[in-house]
Design an enzyme around this catalytic site. Structure first.
Site, short mmCIF file in Angstrom:
data_model
loop_
_atom_site.label_atom_id
_atom_site.label_comp_id
_atom_site.label_asym_id
_atom_site.label_seq_id
_atom_site.Cartn_x
_atom_site.Cartn_y
_atom_site.Cartn_z
N GLY A 190 14.25 46.37 -13.39
CA GLY A 190 16.17 44.65 -13.40
C GLY A 190 17.05 45.68 -13.53
O GLY A 190 18.32 44.79 -13.52
N ASN A 212 18.42 43.80 -10.53
CA ASN A 212 18.57 42.22 -10.10
C ASN A 212 19.51 41.90 -11.61
O ASN A 212 20.07 40.85 -11.76
CB ASN A 212 17.74 41.35 -9.40
CG ASN A 212 18.25 41.56 -8.01
OD1 ASN A 212 18.99 41.05 -7.41
ND2 ASN A 212 17.15 42.73 -7.67
N MET A 221 6.59 40.40 -10.85
CA MET A 221 5.39 41.03 -10.10
C MET A 221 4.24 39.93 -9.97
O MET A 221 2.56 40.06 -9.97
CB MET A 221 4.51 42.37 -10.01
CG MET A 221 6.33 43.05 -9.40
SD MET A 221 6.23 42.57 -7.83
CE MET A 221 5.38 43.43 -7.04
N ARG A 222 3.93 38.82 -11.00
CA ARG A 222 2.81 37.92 -10.96
C ARG A 222 3.43 36.90 -10.27
O ARG A 222 4.48 36.24 -10.97
CB ARG A 222 3.10 37.94 -12.65
CG ARG A 222 2.07 38.77 -13.23
CD ARG A 222 2.06 39.08 -14.57
NE ARG A 222 1.44 39.83 -15.13
CZ ARG A 222 0.20 40.40 -14.96
NH1 ARG A 222 -0.85 39.94 -14.44
NH2 ARG A 222 0.08 41.17 -15.24
N LEU A 264 3.23 32.75 -10.71
CA LEU A 264 2.90 31.86 -11.63
C LEU A 264 1.99 30.52 -11.69
O LEU A 264 2.42 29.64 -10.24
CB LEU A 264 4.02 31.12 -12.50
CG LEU A 264 5.22 32.66 -13.12
CD1 LEU A 264 6.73 32.62 -13.71
CD2 LEU A 264 4.81 33.12 -14.04
N ASN A 279 13.73 32.14 -8.09
CA ASN A 279 13.80 33.48 -7.66
C ASN A 279 14.30 34.04 -6.85
O ASN A 279 14.72 34.07 -5.72
CB ASN A 279 12.22 33.79 -6.54
CG ASN A 279 11.63 35.42 -6.73
OD1 ASN A 279 11.26 36.27 -7.00
ND2 ASN A 279 10.57 35.46 -5.49
N HIS A 283 14.02 37.46 -3.58
CA HIS A 283 13.23 37.55 -2.40
C HIS A 283 13.55 38.61 -1.64
O HIS A 283 14.81 37.85 -1.07
CB HIS A 283 11.90 37.08 -1.70
CG HIS A 283 11.11 37.14 -1.31
ND1 HIS A 283 10.10 38.11 -1.72
CD2 HIS A 283 10.80 37.47 0.28
CE1 HIS A 283 9.00 38.50 -0.90
NE2 HIS A 283 9.52 37.69 0.42
N SER A 338 16.84 36.58 0.05
CA SER A 338 16.73 34.58 -0.27
C SER A 338 16.39 34.53 -1.56
O SER A 338 15.75 35.05 -2.27
CB SER A 338 15.73 33.86 0.68
OG SER A 338 15.28 34.45 1.79
N ASP A 370 6.46 32.56 -2.20
CA ASP A 370 7.53 32.62 -1.74
C ASP A 370 7.84 31.91 -1.08
O ASP A 370 8.50 31.38 0.34
CB ASP A 370 7.18 34.16 -1.10
CG ASP A 370 7.33 35.46 -1.81
OD1 ASP A 370 8.33 35.63 -2.54
OD2 ASP A 370 7.10 35.91 -1.80
N GLU A 419 21.09 41.04 -2.47
CA GLU A 419 20.50 40.66 -3.31
C GLU A 419 21.29 40.82 -4.67
O GLU A 419 21.66 39.51 -5.26
CB GLU A 419 19.39 41.59 -3.88
CG GLU A 419 18.26 41.44 -2.97
CD GLU A 419 16.77 42.26 -3.19
OE1 GLU A 419 16.54 42.04 -4.28
OE2 GLU A 419 16.13 43.16 -3.01
C1 GRF Z 1 14.00 43.29 -5.75
O1 GRF Z 1 14.25 43.95 -4.02
C2 GRF Z 1 13.73 41.54 -5.68
O2 GRF Z 1 14.27 41.16 -4.81
C3 GRF Z 1 12.28 41.76 -5.61
O3 GRF Z 1 11.43 42.49 -6.31
C4 GRF Z 1 13.54 43.76 -6.30
C5 GRF Z 1 13.18 43.98 -7.66
O4 GRF Z 1 14.08 44.95 -7.92
N1 GRF Z 1 11.56 40.42 -5.86
P1 GRF Z 1 14.68 44.68 -9.19
O5 GRF Z 1 14.28 44.97 -10.36
O6 GRF Z 1 15.90 43.97 -9.40
O7 GRF Z 1 15.82 46.08 -9.42
#
Ligand code: GRF
Length: 195
Positions: free
Chosen positions: A16, A18, A94-95, A97, A111, A113, A140, A149, A178
């Site tokens: 988490g 981000n 990680m799913r 939708l 999202n 990525h 992105s 994606d 990110e």
């Molecule tokens: C990030 O690199 C994000 O871009 C990808 O999964 C990772 C998640 O990292 N989809 P975090 O849980 O936000 O630390």
């Protein structure tokens, strides 16, 4: 005074970081979104504890607790409704939708990525960018559609790939970007939504 900040949920599956970047940004007085709920499909996600430490309601909604993908998505949808959520940010969720889940959130679910989409959709993006001989890589933020994606890109940041980069060093450099661009993208979406 009425609080006009857009109520935002963050969906995670793991650490988490981000999500944390979004929470941090949302503390600025003029930021147009407020994080009101964090949901993880993984009860062990580190991000759940981080969110609770920030005083944000954080719920584990595990796929295993539901008999079908439809029922799991319905539970997520119900929680979003319960909290009056207006924008959904996927952050390491990680799913995939379904279109049925996404339809009511059209234009309001985004999202992050770790690649310069449309390059390197899916997993292991850093290793794949190095293997492909790319000279630049990055991340992105995009609208979420049923294809993995695939939704329209909102913003991107580039990172050069240096000769001594490994997947890990590259991941670390991309992660910094990110954390910088995801709050900018959420800000843009929140400002674009009419009350
Ligand atoms: C990030 O690199 C994000 O871009 C990808 O999964 C990772 C998640 O990292 N989809 P975090 O849980 O936000 O630390």
């Amino acid at each position: 005074m009425t609080d006009t900040r857009k109520k935002t949920a963050v969906l995670i599956s793991g650490r988490g970081s981000n999500m944390e970047a979004l929470i941090r940004a949302s503390k600025a007085p003029d930021y147009p979104a407020k994080i009101v709920l964090v949901i993880s499909d993984n009860p062990d996600a580190g991000g759940l504890g981080t969110a609770r430490g920030e005083g944000i309601p954080a719920r584990a909604i595990s796929r295993k607790s539901y008999g079908s993908k439809h029922a799991h998505e319905q539970a997520i949808h119900d929680a979003l409704e319960e909290f009056g959520v207006e924008i959904v940010c996927l952050a390491g969720f990680m799913r995939l939708l379904t279109g049925e889940f996404l339809e009511p959130w059209d234009g309001r679910i985004i999202n992050i990525h770790p690649s310069l989409l449309p390059k390197h959709k899916g997993l292991d993006t850093h290793a794949r960018a190095i293997e492909a001989g790319d000279s630049v890589h990055g991340c992105s933020v995009h609208h979420v559609t049923a294809g993995m994606d695939e939704g329209p890109v909102i913003c991107q940041a580039e990172v050069p790939i240096l000769p001594d980069d490994t997947a890990d060093t590259l991941a670390a450099k991309v992660l910094v970007e990110e954390h910088r661009i995801y709050p900018l993208a959420l800000e843009k979406i929140a400002r674009s939504i009419q009350d």
